[in-house]
Design a protein around this motif. Structure first.
Motif, PDB file in Angstrom:
ATOM      1  N   UNK A 202      34.981  50.000  48.014  1.00 60.70           N
ATOM      2  CA  UNK A 202      35.334  48.613  47.699  1.00 60.70           C
ATOM      3  C   UNK A 202      36.755  48.315  48.152  1.00 60.70           C
ATOM      4  N   UNK A 203      37.663  49.218  47.860  1.00 54.47           N
ATOM      5  CA  UNK A 203      39.053  49.020  48.273  1.00 54.47           C
ATOM      6  C   UNK A 203      39.161  48.900  49.788  1.00 54.47           C
TER       7      UNK A 203
ATOM      8  N   UNK B 136      37.601  47.169  38.132  1.00 51.42           N
ATOM      9  CA  UNK B 136      38.245  46.005  37.516  1.00 51.42           C
ATOM     10  C   UNK B 136      39.638  45.760  38.112  1.00 51.42           C
ATOM     11  N   UNK B 137      40.418  46.820  38.264  1.00 46.80           N
ATOM     12  CA  UNK B 137      41.778  46.667  38.795  1.00 46.80           C
ATOM     13  C   UNK B 137      41.760  46.103  40.216  1.00 46.80           C
ATOM     14  N   UNK B 138      40.785  46.517  41.019  1.00 40.75           N
ATOM     15  CA  UNK B 138      40.674  45.970  42.371  1.00 40.75           C
ATOM     16  C   UNK B 138      40.311  44.489  42.328  1.00 40.75           C
ATOM     17  N   UNK B 139      39.482  44.115  41.370  1.00 38.88           N
ATOM     18  CA  UNK B 139      39.121  42.703  41.244  1.00 38.88           C
ATOM     19  C   UNK B 139      40.308  41.857  40.784  1.00 38.88           C
ATOM     20  N   UNK B 140      41.172  42.439  39.976  1.00 38.27           N
ATOM     21  CA  UNK B 140      42.413  41.754  39.594  1.00 38.27           C
ATOM     22  C   UNK B 140      43.315  41.610  40.815  1.00 38.27           C
TER      23      UNK B 140
ATOM     24  N   UNK C 145      42.617  41.587  43.993  1.00 39.83           N
ATOM     25  CA  UNK C 145      42.109  40.713  45.051  1.00 39.83           C
ATOM     26  C   UNK C 145      41.440  39.455  44.512  1.00 39.83           C
ATOM     27  N   UNK C 146      41.625  39.178  43.239  1.00 43.59           N
ATOM     28  CA  UNK C 146      41.163  37.938  42.606  1.00 43.59           C
ATOM     29  C   UNK C 146      39.665  37.713  42.773  1.00 43.59           C
ATOM     30  N   UNK C 147      38.875  38.633  42.224  1.00 41.21           N
ATOM     31  CA  UNK C 147      37.424  38.490  42.215  1.00 41.21           C
ATOM     32  C   UNK C 147      36.936  38.260  40.789  1.00 41.21           C
ATOM     33  N   UNK C 148      35.888  37.470  40.648  1.00 43.20           N
ATOM     34  CA  UNK C 148      35.168  37.342  39.389  1.00 43.20           C
ATOM     35  C   UNK C 148      34.100  38.433  39.339  1.00 43.20           C
ATOM     36  N   UNK C 149      33.966  39.089  38.204  1.00 48.38           N
ATOM     37  CA  UNK C 149      32.967  40.147  38.031  1.00 48.38           C
ATOM     38  C   UNK C 149      31.800  39.601  37.221  1.00 48.38           C
ATOM     39  N   UNK C 150      30.601  39.691  37.789  1.00 50.50           N
ATOM     40  CA  UNK C 150      29.381  39.402  37.039  1.00 50.50           C
ATOM     41  C   UNK C 150      28.844  40.745  36.552  1.00 50.50           C
ATOM     42  N   UNK C 151      28.974  40.998  35.260  1.00 52.20           N
ATOM     43  CA  UNK C 151      28.550  42.270  34.656  1.00 52.20           C
ATOM     44  C   UNK C 151      27.150  42.084  34.073  1.00 52.20           C
ATOM     45  N   UNK C 152      26.158  42.474  34.850  1.00 50.84           N
ATOM     46  CA  UNK C 152      24.757  42.366  34.427  1.00 50.84           C
ATOM     47  C   UNK C 152      24.400  43.693  33.751  1.00 50.84           C
TER      48      UNK C 152
END
Length: 517
Positions: free
Chosen positions: A232-233, A275-279, A281-288
């Motif tokens: 992902x990174x 989660x830290x990568x989403x912070x 790079x400013x991503x919203x996480x959909x946790x299904x």
């Protein structure tokens, strides 16, 4: 069982009345704990054009006047008369939520002991009779887009107890199950042509839900812990808008626990890395996360598959659960999807979404002109079972029972695989959650490997059908057109131990014959 501090938006007095006496003293500390939590970030720049232009339903707004003045006589709403509803009463029989029931195996599907059952009733006038705060007249009537407030109150308490969101302004809204919730959240966040990050193998309905939005899926490579954070990174760091023909993705969709189809479960460290990568790079996480409570005890090869570890208390049970991504989110960038499909019954078509107030308000606008609300009959049955028969502790008891049952079934499937599948050409990772085992087959050892990976996979699949066993090919779940190797998904959820053993034996015969072993 002691819950974490509660949200300030939930009325302390109401909550304290509904919780077990043992945890009522905690309520006094709720406000001080809540005040120490931050507010969510304003992440509304992630909203899709469709979501931004949604407006409040004017007819729904009119109900707010009645809430402010109970003496107001309304000629406004076109509500059918409850006196003309043809359903007078509904009855459901459920297990009694005794602390010892789940731990003594009294709730198994092969029959409940007479003293472990309770008959629940909902009548049109249950409220007037003082029997319930949510009667059948209310359940069969039009409802707000949030879902029934009486059931929603229980779900908020449950969310606080289990996940303890780390910011103040969170809320919940009911859905028609996670497939509906997923599609609704996709539409709230994704514009046509946007990229979205997913795992390299996904449930087919996920891909189907994204196609009408013309979203472009990017599958991130997985290992035994699910989505790889290093992959992902690498993707996010190297993103080239010109080469990709679009901006960097703003949404990441993930099933972190018992992933479907691979059965992979993210470790605490992996969840934090994602989660830290989403912070960053400013991503919203959909946790299904429909399999969250099906986290299992360790598998011991050769042991009695029916003997599993059962927590001695609900506190111990909760302490064994991995933290959800909602639970580590301090910014309001996780939208968590929960469902009753895997922990009660899929035909109820009920679930709920948890996230920051800003996102929940947009989802409400969507519900008002779409789902409107889940089935009133389903909500009535769930309300009776959860609030009137079980309570928070009783529901956790039921979840402990489910975990034990599915652990036993997983063990039976793994025992059969150990016995009948040829390790020379296949391997698998023991799932620690969910309902699936992901079988890897080494195509490089197949005599017809030059025909290609998918040709080998389909040959094995079709040979399985001929040998009276159905196991799903990995190609049905992959995001990228290229295949890494041959994979199959097997489930242990609803098959008897005897049938699982026979099915695995038959597939073992297929592998041996096809590989010439």
């Amino acid at each position: 069982m002691v819950p974490p501090p509660h949200n300030a938006d939930i009325e302390t007095a109401e909550i304290s009345d509904s919780l077990p006496a043992a945890i009522k003293p905690v309520v006094a500390a709720i406000e001080s704990h809540t005040e120490s939590k931050p507010e969510a970030l304003d992440l509304s720049h992630h909203l899709s054009i469709e979501s931004v232009i949604r407006q409040k339903s004017l007819l729904k707004v009119s109900s707010s006047y009645l809430a402010r003045d109970p003496e107001l006589l309304s000629l406004a709403a076109g509500l059918p008369s409850p006196s003309l509803f043809p359903i007078e009463k509904i009855t459901a029989t459920v297990p009694i939520a005794k602390h010892e029931s789940a731990r003594n195996g009294l709730w198994k599907n092969d029959g409940l002991l007479p003293d472990t059952r309770r008959e629940l009733q909902k009548e049109k006038d249950s409220n007037l009779k003082g029997q319930s705060d949510y009667d059948l007249s209310g359940a069969l009537q039009y409802e707000q887009g949030t879902g029934a407030k009486q059931l929603l109150k229980f779900l908020k308490e449950h969310t606080e107890i289990v996940h303890n969101p780390q910011y103040r302004d969170w809320d919940c809204i009911m859905s028609g199950g996670n497939t509906h919730a997923m599609e609704t959240v996709f539409r709230m966040l994704i514009n046509p042509g946007d990229y979205i990050i997913v795992e390299e193998f996904v449930f087919p309905e996920t891909a189907e839900g994204l196609k009408p939005l013309r979203a472009k899926m990017i599958g991130i490579q997985m290992d035994e812990e699910g989505m790889r954070s290093d992959s992902l990174r690498q993707l996010l760091e190297a993103w080239d808008e010109t080469a990709r023909g679009g901006k960097r993705p703003g949404v990441l969709y993930v099933v972190p626990t018992g992933q479907n189809p691979t059965g992979a479960t993210m470790s605490v460290q992996r969840r934090k890395e994602i989660y830290d990568l989403c912070v960053m790079y400013d991503l919203i996480i959909i946790e299904d996360d429909p399999y969250y409570f099906l986290q299992m005890s360790d598998y011991v090869p050769g042991a009695d598959p029916t003997v599993v570890h059962v927590p001695k208390s609900n506190d111990e049970f909760l302490s064994t659960l991995l933290p959800s991504m909602l639970g580590i989110d301090t910014q309001g960038r996780v939208l968590r999807l929960d469902s009753f499909s895997k922990v009660a019954a899929p035909g109820l078509r009920c679930g709920w979404i948890t996230g920051s107030d800003r996102f929940i308000e947009r989802l409400l606008r969507h519900n008002e002109v779409g789902l409107q609300f889940p089935s009133g009959v389903s909500m009535a049955v769930l309300h009776s079972m959860l609030t009137e028969a079980w309570g928070q502790d009783g529901y956790l008891d039921w979840l402990v029972n489910l975990r034990a049952e599915y652990t036993s079934r997983r063990n039976a499937l793994l025992d059969a695989m150990d016995k009948y599948l040829p390790r020379e050409v296949c391997d698998w990772v023991v799932p620690s959650a969910g309902m699936f085992v992901w079988l890897h087959v080494d195509h490089t050892k197949h005599p017809r490997k030059d025909n290609g990976i998918e040709a080998v996979e389909m040959e094995l699949f079709e040979a399985g059908i001929d040998n009276k066993v159905l196991i799903l090919p990995g190609a049905w779940f992959k995001v990228s057109p290229e295949a890494r190797d041959v994979f199959f998904r097997a489930t242990f959820a609803s098959v008897s131990a005897e049938d699982m053993t026979l099915a695995v034996e038959r597939f073992g015969e297929v592998l041996r014959k096809s590989f010439g072993l």
